[in-house]
Write a protein that holds these residues in place. Structure first.
Motif, PDB file in Angstrom:
ATOM      1  N   GLN A 324       0.818  -1.299   0.345  1.00 22.82           N
ATOM      2  CA  GLN A 324      -0.115  -0.052   0.072  1.00 22.82           C
ATOM      3  C   GLN A 324       0.835   1.270   0.065  1.00 22.82           C
ATOM      4  O   GLN A 324       1.677   1.498   0.895  1.00 22.82           O
ATOM      5  N   TYR A 326       1.983   5.064  -0.079  1.00 21.78           N
ATOM      6  CA  TYR A 326       1.482   6.557   0.129  1.00 21.78           C
ATOM      7  C   TYR A 326       2.519   7.443  -0.157  1.00 21.78           C
ATOM      8  O   TYR A 326       3.504   7.770   0.772  1.00 21.78           O
ATOM      9  N   ASP A 336      -6.341   7.943   5.655  1.00 18.43           N
ATOM     10  CA  ASP A 336      -6.684   6.963   4.659  1.00 18.43           C
ATOM     11  C   ASP A 336      -6.281   5.712   5.173  1.00 18.43           C
ATOM     12  O   ASP A 336      -7.127   4.722   5.358  1.00 18.43           O
ATOM     13  N   LEU A 337      -4.870   5.511   5.752  1.00 17.10           N
ATOM     14  CA  LEU A 337      -4.735   4.396   6.633  1.00 17.10           C
ATOM     15  C   LEU A 337      -5.453   3.892   7.536  1.00 17.10           C
ATOM     16  O   LEU A 337      -5.858   2.967   8.053  1.00 17.10           O
ATOM     17  N   LYS A 339      -8.331   4.688   8.304  1.00 19.22           N
ATOM     18  CA  LYS A 339      -9.898   4.172   7.901  1.00 19.22           C
ATOM     19  C   LYS A 339      -9.724   2.655   7.358  1.00 19.22           C
ATOM     20  O   LYS A 339     -10.621   1.948   7.829  1.00 19.22           O
ATOM     21  N   ARG A 340      -8.729   2.398   6.685  1.00 17.29           N
ATOM     22  CA  ARG A 340      -8.436   1.098   6.278  1.00 17.29           C
ATOM     23  C   ARG A 340      -8.327  -0.022   7.516  1.00 17.29           C
ATOM     24  O   ARG A 340      -8.749  -0.887   7.656  1.00 17.29           O
ATOM     25  N   SER A 343     -11.336  -0.638   9.374  1.00 11.08           N
ATOM     26  CA  SER A 343     -12.597  -1.390   8.779  1.00 11.08           C
ATOM     27  C   SER A 343     -11.981  -2.834   8.718  1.00 11.08           C
ATOM     28  O   SER A 343     -12.644  -3.790   8.371  1.00 11.08           O
ATOM     29  N   GLU A 345      -8.653  -4.092   7.612  1.00  6.18           N
ATOM     30  CA  GLU A 345      -7.426  -4.261   6.677  1.00  6.18           C
ATOM     31  C   GLU A 345      -6.227  -4.340   7.804  1.00  6.18           C
ATOM     32  O   GLU A 345      -6.097  -3.527   8.794  1.00  6.18           O
TER      33      GLU A 345
END
Length: 593
Positions: A324, A326, A336-337, A339-340, A343, A345
């Motif tokens: 991933q 960035y 964003d990380l 949020k992943r 969720s 991840e």
């Protein structure tokens, strides 16, 4: 009065000039850098050397050719490694990339000292051995890819020493020896010892030993007498310097009698040289960090945060389940990380540089550490550019890596890498067990001695390059044709840098500049009276059109991450500040003309 150009070094000459094991090579004009990337004969035909992971040193190539001539077949080539374990990793890479090749076409040849001919103190202590991966020459690119990314290959000094033994019939094919005289060392589970095979060393973890009396000598093929004990003690001194417990600029015998913790630059309780591991180069330390992290946590994707040095990203992409990326190193990307992670991840590790190369942006290590603790991933920080005299990133990382080839050495004549484990990290016990099991010391003996000698004054050199770099930044920032100066002190990420800056630390010796037009960039670079070539952290100022040199085949990709193709990177050296000001002013004047 005409400006005297003092640093004209011919295309392809070693940097420093006439240095057999130089780390850099002269590419003195913009056109020469493009010609090198385009494979133009007028450049390639003059190349006496190149950056070691991108250019196979001619000593290594000569040895490889002789191995194939004696042990291989027509139409084959060889890539040379310091151990069977390293060669086996290259072989596994071949199997993944070119599965149609069978074991007769790609194989490992182990060269070891023949028992009767090798009964000398010299060979017993240095333990020279080579594992060659032999393959069809049409697949050289695959082998070269592994060599470049992994940093697992042999050094040119090892090649010269072992080639001499091979020519004399002392280094022979393991398969030709009787069972009683065979040995083939890999990781500890394969009965591994360190590359310097001294009993007192291998009985202790991480190649540690008490300093030995310098009573034995070895005649090297280079015409010098070398104290055998220096091989052991040099590594110990280097590791103590990296640990921050040896800061004095003194000779080796005195260094090893000093109290270890008189002055600590890394403020982490219980940290010592026992948590420092030496590698053949910095990229090999990163490669090992990723590989061993997967050993402990399994096949998980990793994160690369911030625009990185090219091979760091390639390692994560090619030697695991993916990445991933960035590339901006922004707060929005950390959002964003997060949020992943929220969720569900999950990731193996986050790899980042402090600061980054070539944009000199600093990541928010405090926030990264908080996310890592909450969502259980490793933090791997490359401190090469900042260096631990300027910044203390150890409290935020599980694993710290660094290229010792750069400012730690300074002389541009030896490769080396370091990896540090944080004893206060939440994963320390698991990581320490893995390194105790997997680590093999492949830093060649003579390379270690050069590295120790070069690094004795590294603190004073860093202080001087810090000051010189700030002076040059001030000159460049004042010029209207400079679009942007990239330097930690003047970056919008400075607060993150300052949070890790040591009490007496500066902002480093590396900076980069961008211009409004390519013509301005070319005029500046071609008229800049410094030596020019790859690498950084040298005692002399070294410049390059970095993006052209490192990312020529992916310039549009770089642009998408805010990295300008016309960027000029400058590693500031130890010259007098007033002289450097004149040098850079002259180059800026050339833009106006």
């Amino acid at each position: 009065m005409a400006f005297a150009n003092e640093n004209d070094v011919e295309v392809g000459e070693t940097i420093p000039p006439m240095t057999e094991h130089a780390v850099s090579v002269s590419l003195p004009t913009w056109r020469a850098n493009v010609g090198y990337e385009e494979g133009e004969e007028w450049v390639l035909s003059k190349m006496k050397t190149g950056y070691p992971r991108f250019f196979i040193h001619k000593s290594i190539e000569r040895f490889a050719v002789d191995i194939v001539a004696k042990c291989g077949s027509a139409g084959e080539r060889a890539m040379l490694f310091p151990s069977y374990a390293a060669a086996s990793r290259c072989l596994a890479f071949f199997n993944r990339q070119v599965p149609e090749l069978d074991q007769r076409q790609v194989r490992v040849l182990n060269l070891v000292p023949e028992a009767e001919k090798a009964r000398s103190e010299k060979l017993a202590i240095i333990s020279p051995k080579i594992s060659a991966v032999i393959f069809p020459k049409d697949h050289f690119r695959t082998a070269k890819t592994y060599w470049q990314h992994s940093g697992d290959g042999i050094s040119s000094r090892r090649a010269e020493f072992c080639h001499d033994l091979f020519t004399k019939g002392i280094l022979v094919d393991l398969a030709t020896l009787s069972d009683s005289s065979r040995f083939c060392k890999g990781p500890r589970r394969y009965q591994k010892k360190t590359s310097i095979d001294i009993t007192s060393l291998t009985d202790k973890p991480n190649g540690t030993a008490e300093p030995q009396d310098p009573t034995r000598f070895v005649e090297e093929r280079f015409g010098r007498n070398l104290e055998l004990s220096l091989t052991t003690n040099a590594k110990l001194a280097v590791r103590r310097r990296i640990a921050g417990s040896l800061t004095a600029d003194v000779g080796l015998p005195e260094a090893l009698t000093l109290e270890k913790d008189v002055e600590r630059t890394r403020k982490v309780v219980d940290f010592s040289e026992d948590d420092v591991y030496l590698y053949p180069c910095g990229m090999n330390a990163i490669f090992s960090a990723h590989r061993n992290a997967m050993t402990t946590k399994g096949q998980l994707k990793s994160i690369v945060y911030g625009f990185p040095y090219i091979d760091t990203l390639k390692i994560i992409e090619k030697f695991g389940p993916g990445c991933q990326f960035y590339g901006f190193g922004s707060s929005e990307e950390l959002d964003d990380l997060e949020k992943r992670l929220e969720s569900g991840e999950r990731f193996l590790a986050l790899f980042t540089e402090f600061p980054g190369n070539p944009l000199l942006r600093s990541p928010d290590l405090e926030r990264i550490r908080s996310l890592a603790d909450k969502y259980d991933f490793y933090v791997v920080v490359d401190e090469t550019i900042g260096n631990f005299i300027n910044v203390n990133v150890l409290p935020y990382g599980d694993i710290i890596v660094s290229s010792l080839t750069k400012v730690f050495s300074g002389d541009s004549n030896v490769m080396g890498g370091a990896l540090v484990l944080n004893p206060k990290g939440r994963h320390y016990d698991k990581l320490k067990r893995t390194w105790d099991e997997e680590y093999e010391d492949n830093h060649w003996a003579e390379d270690s001695i050069f590295l120790e000698r070069n690094s004795r004054d590294f603190i004073s050199r860093i202080e001087r390059t810090n000051a010189n770099a700030e002076t040059i930044c001030d000159v460049l920032r004042a010029h209207p044709r400079i679009k942007q100066i990239n330097y930690p002190k003047y970056s919008d990420t400075r607060p993150f840098y300052d949070k890790c800056r040591t009490p007496n630390g500066g902002y480093g010796g590396l900076l980069s500049a961008t211009f409004y037009t390519k013509e301005d960039a070319v005029a500046f670079f071609d008229n800049l009276d410094t030596v020019k070539g790859p690498s950084l952290g040298t005692n002399f100022t070294l410049s390059s059109p970095y993006v052209i040199l490192a990312h020529y085949g992916e310039l549009d990709w770089c642009k998408s991450w805010g990295v300008d193709a016309n960027l000029v990177r400058v590693s500031v050296g130890l010259e007098e500040s007033s002289k450097l000001v004149k040098t850079f002013t002259h180059a800026l004047d050339a833009i106006s003309k």
